[in-house]
Design a protein around this motif. Structure first.
Motif, PDB file in Angstrom:
ATOM      1  N   PHE A  73      -3.782   2.233  -3.201  1.00 17.04           N
ATOM      2  CA  PHE A  73      -3.878   3.663  -2.875  1.00 17.04           C
ATOM      3  C   PHE A  73      -5.303   4.167  -2.677  1.00 17.04           C
ATOM      4  O   PHE A  73      -5.504   5.287  -2.186  1.00 17.04           O
ATOM      5  CB  PHE A  73      -3.188   4.499  -3.949  1.00 17.04           C
ATOM      6  N   LEU A  74      -6.300   3.372  -3.043  1.00 15.80           N
ATOM      7  CA  LEU A  74      -7.690   3.790  -2.860  1.00 15.80           C
ATOM      8  C   LEU A  74      -8.269   3.064  -1.650  1.00 15.80           C
ATOM      9  O   LEU A  74      -8.663   1.896  -1.738  1.00 15.80           O
ATOM     10  CB  LEU A  74      -8.524   3.444  -4.098  1.00 15.80           C
ATOM     11  N   ALA A  75      -8.299   3.732  -0.511  1.00 12.96           N
ATOM     12  CA  ALA A  75      -8.926   3.142   0.668  1.00 12.96           C
ATOM     13  C   ALA A  75     -10.433   3.166   0.468  1.00 12.96           C
ATOM     14  O   ALA A  75     -11.013   4.185   0.083  1.00 12.96           O
ATOM     15  CB  ALA A  75      -8.539   3.902   1.929  1.00 12.96           C
ATOM     16  N   MET A  76     -11.070   2.032   0.748  1.00 11.70           N
ATOM     17  CA  MET A  76     -12.483   1.859   0.421  1.00 11.70           C
ATOM     18  C   MET A  76     -13.378   1.965   1.659  1.00 11.70           C
ATOM     19  O   MET A  76     -14.469   1.386   1.701  1.00 11.70           O
ATOM     20  CB  MET A  76     -12.686   0.515  -0.266  1.00 11.70           C
ATOM     21  N   ASP A  77     -12.961   2.707   2.653  1.00 13.48           N
ATOM     22  CA  ASP A  77     -13.733   2.831   3.895  1.00 13.48           C
ATOM     23  C   ASP A  77     -15.147   3.337   3.638  1.00 13.48           C
ATOM     24  O   ASP A  77     -15.385   4.186   2.771  1.00 13.48           O
ATOM     25  CB  ASP A  77     -13.061   3.815   4.854  1.00 13.48           C
ATOM     26  N   ILE A  78     -16.057   2.797   4.415  1.00 12.35           N
ATOM     27  CA  ILE A  78     -17.447   3.247   4.461  1.00 12.35           C
ATOM     28  C   ILE A  78     -17.722   3.714   5.876  1.00 12.35           C
ATOM     29  O   ILE A  78     -17.235   3.111   6.833  1.00 12.35           O
ATOM     30  CB  ILE A  78     -18.403   2.083   4.096  1.00 12.35           C
ATOM     31  N   TYR A  79     -18.477   4.792   6.035  1.00 14.33           N
ATOM     32  CA  TYR A  79     -18.886   5.256   7.358  1.00 14.33           C
ATOM     33  C   TYR A  79     -20.389   5.412   7.410  1.00 14.33           C
ATOM     34  O   TYR A  79     -21.005   5.882   6.447  1.00 14.33           O
ATOM     35  CB  TYR A  79     -18.239   6.610   7.691  1.00 14.33           C
ATOM     36  N   ASP A  98       0.839  -1.198   0.000  1.00 15.15           N
ATOM     37  CA  ASP A  98       0.000   0.000   0.000  1.00 15.15           C
ATOM     38  C   ASP A  98       0.871   1.245   0.000  1.00 15.15           C
ATOM     39  O   ASP A  98       1.985   1.251   0.546  1.00 15.15           O
ATOM     40  CB  ASP A  98      -0.898   0.018   1.235  1.00 15.15           C
ATOM     41  N   ALA A  99       0.365   2.317  -0.584  1.00 14.22           N
ATOM     42  CA  ALA A  99       1.051   3.603  -0.515  1.00 14.22           C
ATOM     43  C   ALA A  99       1.277   3.968   0.955  1.00 14.22           C
ATOM     44  O   ALA A  99       0.380   3.782   1.790  1.00 14.22           O
ATOM     45  CB  ALA A  99       0.236   4.671  -1.216  1.00 14.22           C
ATOM     46  N   PRO A 100       2.443   4.479   1.305  1.00 15.73           N
ATOM     47  CA  PRO A 100       2.773   4.679   2.727  1.00 15.73           C
ATOM     48  C   PRO A 100       1.903   5.695   3.442  1.00 15.73           C
ATOM     49  O   PRO A 100       1.837   5.681   4.674  1.00 15.73           O
ATOM     50  CB  PRO A 100       4.238   5.133   2.693  1.00 15.73           C
ATOM     51  N   TYR A 101       1.224   6.545   2.707  1.00 18.39           N
ATOM     52  CA  TYR A 101       0.396   7.563   3.352  1.00 18.39           C
ATOM     53  C   TYR A 101      -1.016   7.071   3.680  1.00 18.39           C
ATOM     54  O   TYR A 101      -1.738   7.703   4.449  1.00 18.39           O
ATOM     55  CB  TYR A 101       0.287   8.811   2.462  1.00 18.39           C
ATOM     56  N   VAL A 102      -1.435   5.941   3.091  1.00 21.03           N
ATOM     57  CA  VAL A 102      -2.849   5.557   3.170  1.00 21.03           C
ATOM     58  C   VAL A 102      -3.271   5.242   4.596  1.00 21.03           C
ATOM     59  O   VAL A 102      -4.232   5.833   5.119  1.00 21.03           O
ATOM     60  CB  VAL A 102      -3.147   4.367   2.233  1.00 21.03           C
ATOM     61  N   ARG A 103      -2.585   4.321   5.264  1.00 25.07           N
ATOM     62  CA  ARG A 103      -3.039   3.930   6.597  1.00 25.07           C
ATOM     63  C   ARG A 103      -2.912   5.035   7.639  1.00 25.07           C
ATOM     64  O   ARG A 103      -3.831   5.208   8.457  1.00 25.07           O
ATOM     65  CB  ARG A 103      -2.345   2.651   7.034  1.00 25.07           C
ATOM     66  N   PRO A 104      -1.818   5.801   7.665  1.00 20.53           N
ATOM     67  CA  PRO A 104      -1.797   6.921   8.622  1.00 20.53           C
ATOM     68  C   PRO A 104      -2.958   7.895   8.416  1.00 20.53           C
ATOM     69  O   PRO A 104      -3.539   8.391   9.390  1.00 20.53           O
ATOM     70  CB  PRO A 104      -0.443   7.589   8.365  1.00 20.53           C
ATOM     71  N   PHE A 105      -3.319   8.141   7.163  1.00 17.45           N
ATOM     72  CA  PHE A 105      -4.399   9.084   6.906  1.00 17.45           C
ATOM     73  C   PHE A 105      -5.744   8.518   7.335  1.00 17.45           C
ATOM     74  O   PHE A 105      -6.516   9.193   8.026  1.00 17.45           O
ATOM     75  CB  PHE A 105      -4.436   9.462   5.419  1.00 17.45           C
ATOM     76  N   ILE A 106      -6.041   7.266   6.952  1.00 20.28           N
ATOM     77  CA  ILE A 106      -7.353   6.727   7.308  1.00 20.28           C
ATOM     78  C   ILE A 106      -7.463   6.483   8.810  1.00 20.28           C
ATOM     79  O   ILE A 106      -8.556   6.604   9.372  1.00 20.28           O
ATOM     80  CB  ILE A 106      -7.702   5.454   6.498  1.00 20.28           C
ATOM     81  N   ASP A 107      -6.352   6.171   9.472  1.00 21.16           N
ATOM     82  CA  ASP A 107      -6.391   6.020  10.931  1.00 21.16           C
ATOM     83  C   ASP A 107      -6.705   7.353  11.596  1.00 21.16           C
ATOM     84  O   ASP A 107      -7.472   7.413  12.563  1.00 21.16           O
ATOM     85  CB  ASP A 107      -5.059   5.477  11.450  1.00 21.16           C
ATOM     86  N   TRP A 108      -6.097   8.420  11.092  1.00 21.06           N
ATOM     87  CA  TRP A 108      -6.366   9.756  11.654  1.00 21.06           C
ATOM     88  C   TRP A 108      -7.834  10.129  11.473  1.00 21.06           C
ATOM     89  O   TRP A 108      -8.475  10.630  12.413  1.00 21.06           O
ATOM     90  CB  TRP A 108      -5.471  10.796  10.981  1.00 21.06           C
ATOM     91  N   VAL A 109      -8.377   9.884  10.288  1.00 15.23           N
ATOM     92  CA  VAL A 109      -9.783  10.200  10.040  1.00 15.23           C
ATOM     93  C   VAL A 109     -10.675   9.430  11.008  1.00 15.23           C
ATOM     94  O   VAL A 109     -11.595  10.007  11.622  1.00 15.23           O
ATOM     95  CB  VAL A 109     -10.172   9.904   8.579  1.00 15.23           C
ATOM     96  N   GLU A 110     -10.407   8.142  11.173  1.00 14.28           N
ATOM     97  CA  GLU A 110     -11.229   7.348  12.083  1.00 14.28           C
ATOM     98  C   GLU A 110     -11.143   7.880  13.508  1.00 14.28           C
ATOM     99  O   GLU A 110     -12.163   8.016  14.203  1.00 14.28           O
ATOM    100  CB  GLU A 110     -10.808   5.885  12.053  1.00 14.28           C
TER     101      GLU A 110
END
Length: 264
Positions: A251-257, A180-192
């Protein structure tokens, strides 16, 4: 009538319609948990305008707003009815909130709308009203759009923002080795974390506060539907629940909220 949540859906590439993977499963399971809506409002990252606009077509056409994909994708249709009376109601609510709006009687459903709807409600028998976003007006404006429409959740209307929790098309094809692109998980974790903390201020100012924000979103039209869904939650308590649907193409995180929020 049961109060519906508001939703934010990462719709992925158009090919999600043919290869839904985990996101198709997650959307089908989510629909099974929800009361059946009488209508759906879709605020899509692929309908961008300078001022608020609402789709008033009685039978919105399926828009294939892409190129270079297999013919099978262009053959897909999502023939849901529209609801011009609801479109007029939405425009009136936006106008009353100081968000001057227009009704577009010709607008159809772009792939940000019909791709996820194929898995939420495959029968295409629930009226759908498309809603434009105005990325140049920023996240707080999208939040205000959602807040103005939040009372519709009490009337059986499902309010959905459709975008992508990360969306950097410069990385298309760069992560085909399973990484995965290195920025993806830090970004989605921050959003969560910020959503769980009901930290609306940080989320509205995410470009300054979130890690790797500009890498995750060189332009932010795909995240601003999240701000719409936050506003549609109807209160400061968002009631956010993350539904992990994986990462597509690295690179496309598929999170649903879903946002159960407060009564509007």
């Amino acid at each position: 009538m049961s109060r519906l949540p508001s939703l934010y859906i990462s719709h992925g590439s158009p090919m999600t319609a043919l290869n839904p993977g985990l996101v198709g499963e997650r959307l089908a399971a989510l629909a099974a948990q929800l009361p059946r809506p009488r209508a759906i409002v879709m605020a899509s990252a692929h309908w961008l305008t300078h001022q608020p606009a609402v789709g008033g077509h009685p039978r919105p056409p399926t828009i294939h707003d892409f190129g270079g994909f297999p013919q099978a994708l262009f053959d897909l249709q999502y023939p849901a009815p529209g609801e011009p009376a609801l479109a007029a109601d939405i425009a009136a609510r936006l106008d009353a909130a100081g968000l001057r709006s227009a009704i577009d009687a010709r607008r159809g459903l772009d792939h940000g709308a019909w791709v996820p709807l194929r898995f939420l409600y495959p029968q295409a028998d629930i009226p759908v009203v498309p809603l434009a976003i105005q990325p140049l007006l920023g996240p707080a404006h999208q939040f205000a759009l959602g807040r103005a429409l939040a009372p519709l959740r009490e009337q059986g209307v499902l309010l959905v923002g459709s975008g992508s929790i990360t969306h950097n098309l410069h990385d298309w094809g760069s992560y085909q080795d399973g990484k995965d692109a290195p920025y993806v998980r830090p970004f989605i974790d921050w959003v969560e974390q910020r959503l769980q903390a009901d930290d609306r201020a940080a989320l509205l100012d995410y470009r300054a506060r979130a890690p790797h924000a500009v890498q995750a979103h060189p332009t932010d039209e795909h995240l601003q539907p999240l701000h719409f869904a936050m506003g549609a939650a109807g209160g400061d308590a968002l009631g956010a629940q993350r539904i992990d649907a994986g990462i597509d193409a690295g690179f496309l995180a598929m999170d649903i909220y879903r946002f159960d929020g407060a009564a509007a």
